[in-house]
Design a protein around this motif. Structure first.
Motif, PDB file in Angstrom:
ATOM      1  N   ASN A  55      -9.182   0.971  -4.150  1.00  0.00           N
ATOM      2  CA  ASN A  55      -8.613   0.141  -3.095  1.00  0.00           C
ATOM      3  C   ASN A  55      -7.614  -0.832  -3.735  1.00  0.00           C
ATOM      4  O   ASN A  55      -7.981  -1.615  -4.612  1.00  0.00           O
ATOM      5  N   THR A  56      -6.361  -0.768  -3.316  1.00  0.00           N
ATOM      6  CA  THR A  56      -5.336  -1.619  -3.934  1.00  0.00           C
ATOM      7  C   THR A  56      -5.243  -3.002  -3.301  1.00  0.00           C
ATOM      8  O   THR A  56      -4.542  -3.871  -3.829  1.00  0.00           O
ATOM      9  N   ASP A  92       0.872  -1.170   0.000  1.00  0.00           N
ATOM     10  CA  ASP A  92       0.000   0.000   0.000  1.00  0.00           C
ATOM     11  C   ASP A  92       0.913   1.225   0.000  1.00  0.00           C
ATOM     12  O   ASP A  92       1.470   1.593   1.037  1.00  0.00           O
TER      13      ASP A  92
END
Length: 198
Positions: free
Chosen positions: A87-88, A39
Motif C-alpha cells: 500500500n503506497t 497512486d
C-alpha cells in the motif's frame, strides 16, 4: 528560477533509479521542487495504462531485464522487495506531511523511502518503518500520525492534478513555467537541457 512538479510513486523502481540524479539536476539549476506522490496504479487505470500485475508475461519478462540493465548501468543496488506492491498511501502521506512541515529536506526523505523499499527490503507501508525513516532524515517521526489527514487529502488531490497536467506514469517531471513534460528517469538529460536553456 524554474519550478518543477515531480510526480512519483514510492514503489516505482524507475523513480528509485532517477531520484538522486533528478535531485542533482534540480540543485545545479537552482530549481525548486514540489514533490507530488501519487497512486500510480490508479493513474494507470484512469489514463489507459495497465497495472504491472496485469501485463502480458512478455512485457513482464522484458521489464525484469530492463531493471537489471539499468541497475547495472547506474551502479545502483536493486533487491527484489518481499512485497513488491505494498500500500503506497502511508509512505506518500508521510512525504506529503513532511513537505508541508517545511522542517527538512523532502528530497532526502523521498530518496530514503525509495531505498528502504528497493535496497533494504523494508516495509514502507508500516508506520514504525516510516517513523524510523522520518527520524533518520531529520523529520519529526510523529508526522506519521499528525499528518494523516493532510496526507490523505493531498494524496487524492495529487492524482487529480496529475491527470489534469497530462501525467500518465512515473516519474513524471513538469516544468511549471513552460509546461514542458518529461516522463521517465531516462528523460532526465532532456530535462537538464531544458533547464539550462531557460
Amino acid at each position: 528560477m524554474a519550478h518543477i512538479d515531480y510526480y512519483l510513486g514510492t514503489v516505482s523502481p524507475w523513480c528509485y533509479f532517477g531520484h538522486d540524479r533528478f535531485e542533482q539536476i534540480a540543485a545545479r539549476h537552482e530549481a525548486s521542487v514540489t514533490y507530488k506522490p501519487i497512486d500510480l496504479f490508479q493513474l494507470f487505470d484512469r489514463t489507459g495504462g495497465v497495472r504491472p500485475q496485469a501485463r502480458h508475461p512478455n512485457r513482464l519478462a522484458y521489464r525484469s531485464q530492463e531493471l537489471a540493465r539499468w541497475a547495472d548501468y547506474l551502479e545502483l543496488p536493486l533487491n527484489a522487495p518481499p512485497n513488491p506492491f505494498p500500500n503506497t498511501a502511508p509512505s506518500s502521506y508521510a512525504i506529503i506531511a513532511a513537505q508541508a512541515s517545511r522542517t527538512g529536506d523532502t528530497g532526502r526523505l523521498v530518496g530514503a523511502v525509495l531505498r528502504a523499499h528497493f535496497v533494504d527490503g523494508r516495509d514502507i507501508a508500516d508506520d514504525a518503518t516510516l517513523r524510523a525513516i522520518l527520524q533518520e532524515t531529520g523529520f519529526d517521526p510523529g508526522l506519521v500520525d499528525s499528518g494523516l489527514f493532510v496526507g490523505a487529502e493531498t494524496y487524492g488531490r495529487n492524482l487529480d492534478q496529475a491527470i489534469e497536467a497530462g501525467v500518465f506514469g512515473g516519474p513524471f517531471y513538469i516544468v511549471r513555467e513552460t509546461d514542458q513534460r518529461f516522463w521517465g528517469q531516462d528523460r532526465l538529460e532532456f530535462l537538464e537541457r531544458h533547464l539550462a536553456a531557460l
